[in-house]
Design a protein around this motif. Structure first.
Motif, PDB file in Angstrom:
ATOM      1  N   VAL A 144     -33.899 -32.689  -5.208  1.00 54.63           N
ATOM      2  CA  VAL A 144     -33.487 -31.285  -5.134  1.00 54.63           C
ATOM      3  C   VAL A 144     -33.137 -30.799  -6.540  1.00 54.63           C
ATOM      4  O   VAL A 144     -32.473 -31.505  -7.303  1.00 54.63           O
ATOM      5  CB  VAL A 144     -32.265 -31.092  -4.213  1.00 54.63           C
ATOM      6  CG1 VAL A 144     -31.930 -29.606  -4.091  1.00 54.63           C
ATOM      7  CG2 VAL A 144     -32.508 -31.705  -2.851  1.00 54.63           C
ATOM      8  N   LEU A 145     -33.606 -29.585  -6.861  1.00 54.30           N
ATOM      9  CA  LEU A 145     -33.240 -28.924  -8.115  1.00 54.30           C
ATOM     10  C   LEU A 145     -32.391 -27.706  -7.773  1.00 54.30           C
ATOM     11  O   LEU A 145     -32.846 -26.798  -7.072  1.00 54.30           O
ATOM     12  CB  LEU A 145     -34.487 -28.500  -8.888  1.00 54.30           C
ATOM     13  CG  LEU A 145     -34.249 -27.609 -10.123  1.00 54.30           C
ATOM     14  CD1 LEU A 145     -33.384 -28.328 -11.150  1.00 54.30           C
ATOM     15  CD2 LEU A 145     -35.577 -27.183 -10.744  1.00 54.30           C
ATOM     16  N   TYR A 146     -31.158 -27.686  -8.292  1.00 52.89           N
ATOM     17  CA  TYR A 146     -30.234 -26.582  -8.028  1.00 52.89           C
ATOM     18  C   TYR A 146     -30.129 -25.692  -9.269  1.00 52.89           C
ATOM     19  O   TYR A 146     -30.034 -26.194 -10.403  1.00 52.89           O
ATOM     20  CB  TYR A 146     -28.832 -27.103  -7.701  1.00 52.89           C
ATOM     21  CG  TYR A 146     -28.721 -27.888  -6.409  1.00 52.89           C
ATOM     22  CD1 TYR A 146     -28.488 -27.251  -5.202  1.00 52.89           C
ATOM     23  CD2 TYR A 146     -28.835 -29.278  -6.426  1.00 52.89           C
ATOM     24  CE1 TYR A 146     -28.370 -27.985  -4.025  1.00 52.89           C
ATOM     25  CE2 TYR A 146     -28.717 -30.022  -5.254  1.00 52.89           C
ATOM     26  CZ  TYR A 146     -28.480 -29.360  -4.057  1.00 52.89           C
ATOM     27  OH  TYR A 146     -28.361 -30.089  -2.908  1.00 52.89           O
ATOM     28  N   ILE A 147     -30.136 -24.373  -9.059  1.00 50.98           N
ATOM     29  CA  ILE A 147     -29.797 -23.410 -10.118  1.00 50.98           C
ATOM     30  C   ILE A 147     -28.915 -22.337  -9.496  1.00 50.98           C
ATOM     31  O   ILE A 147     -28.892 -22.172  -8.272  1.00 50.98           O
ATOM     32  CB  ILE A 147     -31.050 -22.774 -10.748  1.00 50.98           C
ATOM     33  CG1 ILE A 147     -31.869 -22.040  -9.695  1.00 50.98           C
ATOM     34  CG2 ILE A 147     -31.889 -23.804 -11.488  1.00 50.98           C
ATOM     35  CD1 ILE A 147     -33.018 -21.236 -10.279  1.00 50.98           C
ATOM     36  N   VAL A 148     -28.193 -21.623 -10.346  1.00 49.73           N
ATOM     37  CA  VAL A 148     -27.305 -20.577  -9.826  1.00 49.73           C
ATOM     38  C   VAL A 148     -28.101 -19.333  -9.461  1.00 49.73           C
ATOM     39  O   VAL A 148     -27.969 -18.786  -8.373  1.00 49.73           O
ATOM     40  CB  VAL A 148     -26.211 -20.238 -10.872  1.00 49.73           C
ATOM     41  CG1 VAL A 148     -25.359 -19.066 -10.385  1.00 49.73           C
ATOM     42  CG2 VAL A 148     -25.338 -21.454 -11.124  1.00 49.73           C
ATOM     43  N   ARG A 149     -28.937 -18.874 -10.407  1.00 48.04           N
ATOM     44  CA  ARG A 149     -29.805 -17.711 -10.175  1.00 48.04           C
ATOM     45  C   ARG A 149     -31.142 -17.968 -10.844  1.00 48.04           C
ATOM     46  O   ARG A 149     -31.259 -18.820 -11.719  1.00 48.04           O
ATOM     47  CB  ARG A 149     -29.179 -16.420 -10.742  1.00 48.04           C
ATOM     48  CG  ARG A 149     -27.890 -15.986 -10.064  1.00 48.04           C
ATOM     49  CD  ARG A 149     -27.371 -14.683 -10.671  1.00 48.04           C
ATOM     50  NE  ARG A 149     -27.100 -14.816 -12.097  1.00 48.04           N
ATOM     51  CZ  ARG A 149     -25.985 -15.331 -12.603  1.00 48.04           C
ATOM     52  NH1 ARG A 149     -25.039 -15.783 -11.785  1.00 48.04           N
ATOM     53  NH2 ARG A 149     -25.809 -15.419 -13.899  1.00 48.04           N
TER      54      ARG A 149
END
Length: 605
Positions: A144-149
């Motif tokens: 999984v790759l998480y970013i805020v926006r």
């Protein structure tokens, strides 16, 4: 009719296996990568059982068995990562507003185990940590790759689509926290494209606002871009930076402690107003000293070496145009700074443009939009000095590394000006600069020879550099006589109209009897002008002269031979276009005034 039971059994079994393979492909596609590997692992007994019971080993079974074994090997020791990516555009945002820290905390709460972050603009794709994230995904190490926006990872819609495609290809979920979706769902894919489009639209809006701001600055002739070393901006105008910068040990007075401490109170430091009275050098003075070093040592490397040695400069990180106020340049940065129009009192706009792939490039200098004399009273260099700097850099570029030999020279070599000017008259190619030295590195023979000598060009004989200079000076004297209407040289130097007028004014003032302070001051001024006009080689006035005027000044060989090495480099390269050699002699010389050929007479060959 003969019926082969074994053949029919093989055909039926292979058909069933194909059907099973299709079913497995559908099931595996609906599972995550790790779950699909586990599912295949559970099906191994089925494959083995089918093989053992029938004794059949078809190609399809072999392929499926190989695929299962490959997935088993990948599963062993594989623990895919849940990572997050954060980004801010400027260091100030990371340190002063805690913007980067806030992003990292939110990513950790969302489930990211490892965080990668950059402090760079989102329009740049060469961010180090961003590239690391992409590489991990391509190596199938990310679950999984998480970013805020969306704009935290990129502000380019094509790049955002590319990132989504990479994640999809390598079965990596792409989660954006604020938008509350991931790329594995249809809704997430739709929203991702929408937000990416909005992010690019915002970049375009921002770019338009920046363009409008720059246009406003230009219309008001305000400072634009990076403020170069040696300057400050005050009231929308460039001014020389007179801030105390450093004090060399050679400048330090015996009572220097009096400028630091008061009444032996070592903890009390003088305010900045009093520090201005302390012996030392301001930023502008140091900047001017750097310019003087370049004129003394007319090469980027040797000038920087002299500057760094004088001021004790060590390698450090600094803006290439000097905006960081750190006394340090690379060769490229020093060249940019020396040619900055701000130093000569002008402002240049529209210096850069964007390529089709959104790369920033600098326009040629002749395409810049100049506003002249915006701060003429705050010049660091004169217009003549600026022109000379550009000519020195152009000459050095043409001469390349041969201008200063092996790097030990602190000025031009004796015949450096000849580099790039000598051509073979037989084949038309540029001649090669060669030197033969003795064992103790003392030069005994410097010459030019055709680069194709013995390889297609039959004119093997070379020509010594000293002989080329003798022929050039003889040609210049002859050309000067030709330009002066064919009158032989009488030993009287050529006089321009300005020189004649100045001499007439001085003669007129000399006739007045008595002593008048104002008249004496005027005579001194006129004498100074006459000296500058008569000896413009020495006073760097030749930059304003035409090639013909320069040649006319040298109607005797003594004038040309009296030039220093640096003066020869500047003067000869200004007036000479090409020198052709053939058979160990100078055959012809082309001067820069319309590239008119001057053919040497046989006696001077």
């Amino acid at each position: 009719m003969f019926f082969d039971f074994n053949f029919s059994l093989i055909a039926v079994t292979e058909c069933l296996l194909n059907l099973l393979s299709s079913l497995l492909t559908f099931v595996l596609a609906s599972l995550s990568r790790q779950d699909s590997s586990v599912f295949e692992l559970l099906l191994i007994p089925v494959y083995l059982c089918a093989t053992d019971s029938s004794g059949i080993s078809t190609n399809k079974m072999v392929q499926l068995a190989k695929k299962v074994s490959t997935n088993i090997a990948n599963l062993e020791g594989m623990q895919r990562l849940r990572i997050g990516y954060a980004r801010v555009s400027k260091r100030e945002q990371a340190e002063d507003t805690n913007a980067l820290k806030q992003q990292i905390e939110r990513l950790e709460v969302a489930g990211a185990e490892t965080i990668y972050s950059d402090v760079q603009k989102g329009t740049r794709d060469d961010r180090p940590q961003f590239q690391t994230v992409l590489q991990l995904i391509k190596e199938n190490k990310v679950e999984v790759l998480y970013i805020v926006r969306s704009e935290r990872i990129t502000r380019s819609l094509p790049m955002l689509i590319k990132i989504v495609a990479i994640c999809k290809r390598h079965n990596t979920a792409f989660v954006m926290i604020d938008q509350r979706f991931d790329s594995t769902t249809p809704q997430g894919k739709l929203m991702l494209n929408i937000f990416g489009t909005l992010a690019e639209w915002e970049v375009d809006q921002l770019s338009e606002r920046v363009r409008n701001g720059k246009e406003y600055q230009r219309n008001h002739h305000w400072p634009y871009g990076i403020c170069p070393f040696g300057y400050n901006v005050e009231d929308h105008k460039y001014v020389l930076d007179q801030t105390p910068y450093l004090c060399l040990l050679s400048d330090r007075p015996d009572n220097y402690l009096d400028y630091i401490c008061i009444e032996e109170d070592w903890g009390k430091v003088l305010p900045i107003e009093d520090l201005k009275n302390m012996p030392g050098r301001s930023v502008a003075q140091v900047a001017r000293d750097c310019v003087d070093f370049f004129f003394t040592y007319p090469g980027l490397s040797i000038a920087l070496k002299a500057i760094f040695e004088k001021y004790g400069v060590v390698h450090t990180s600094a803006n290439r145009n000097g905006a960081s106020k750190v006394l340090h340049w690379s060769k490229r940065g020093f060249s940019i700074w020396l040619q900055n129009p701000v130093l000569e009192g002008h402002i240049a706009y529209n210096k850069t443009y964007r390529t089709e792939d959104d790369k920033k490039r600098e326009r040629p200098r002749e395409e810049w939009d100049f506003v002249y004399n915006t701060h003429a009273d705050q010049r660091l260099i004169t217009p003549d000095e600026a022109k000379e700097i550009r000519e020195i850099l152009a000459n050095n570029s043409e001469m390349q590394g041969s201008a200063f030999g092996n790097g030990k020279r602190q000025a031009y070599g004796t015949y450096s000006y000849q580099t790039g000017l000598i051509y073979c008259a037989e084949c038309g190619c540029r001649a090669v600069n060669k030197t033969i030295g003795s064992s103790n590195d003392k030069t005994i023979y410097e010459y030019f020879a055709c680069r194709h000598s013995g390889q297609g060009c039959s004119k093997v004989p070379s020509l010594k550099k000293s002989d080329i200079e003798d022929a050039l000076i003889a040609a210049l004297v002859e050309k000067a006589e030709e330009l002066s209407n064919g009158q032989p040289s009488t030993g009287t130097a050529f006089k321009s109209e300005l020189l004649k007028n100045l001499e007439a004014q001085l003669e007129y003032l000399e006739k007045f009897p008595g002593f008048n302070p104002e008249a004496e001051e005027l005579k001194r001024h006129i004498k100074h002008q006459i000296e500058a006009e008569t000896n413009f080689f020495k006073n760097e006035r030749f930059e304003n002269k035409t090639v013909e005027e320069i040649i006319l000044t040298g109607q005797s060989q003594q004038v040309w031979r009296s030039l220093s090495v640096n003066e020869k480099t500047l003067v000869f390269r200004r007036i000479v276009h090409k020198i052709f050699i053939r058979g160990g002699k100078v055959e012809s010389i082309l001067f820069n005034s319309g590239h008119v050929s001057h053919i040497l007479p046989p006696a001077q060959h």
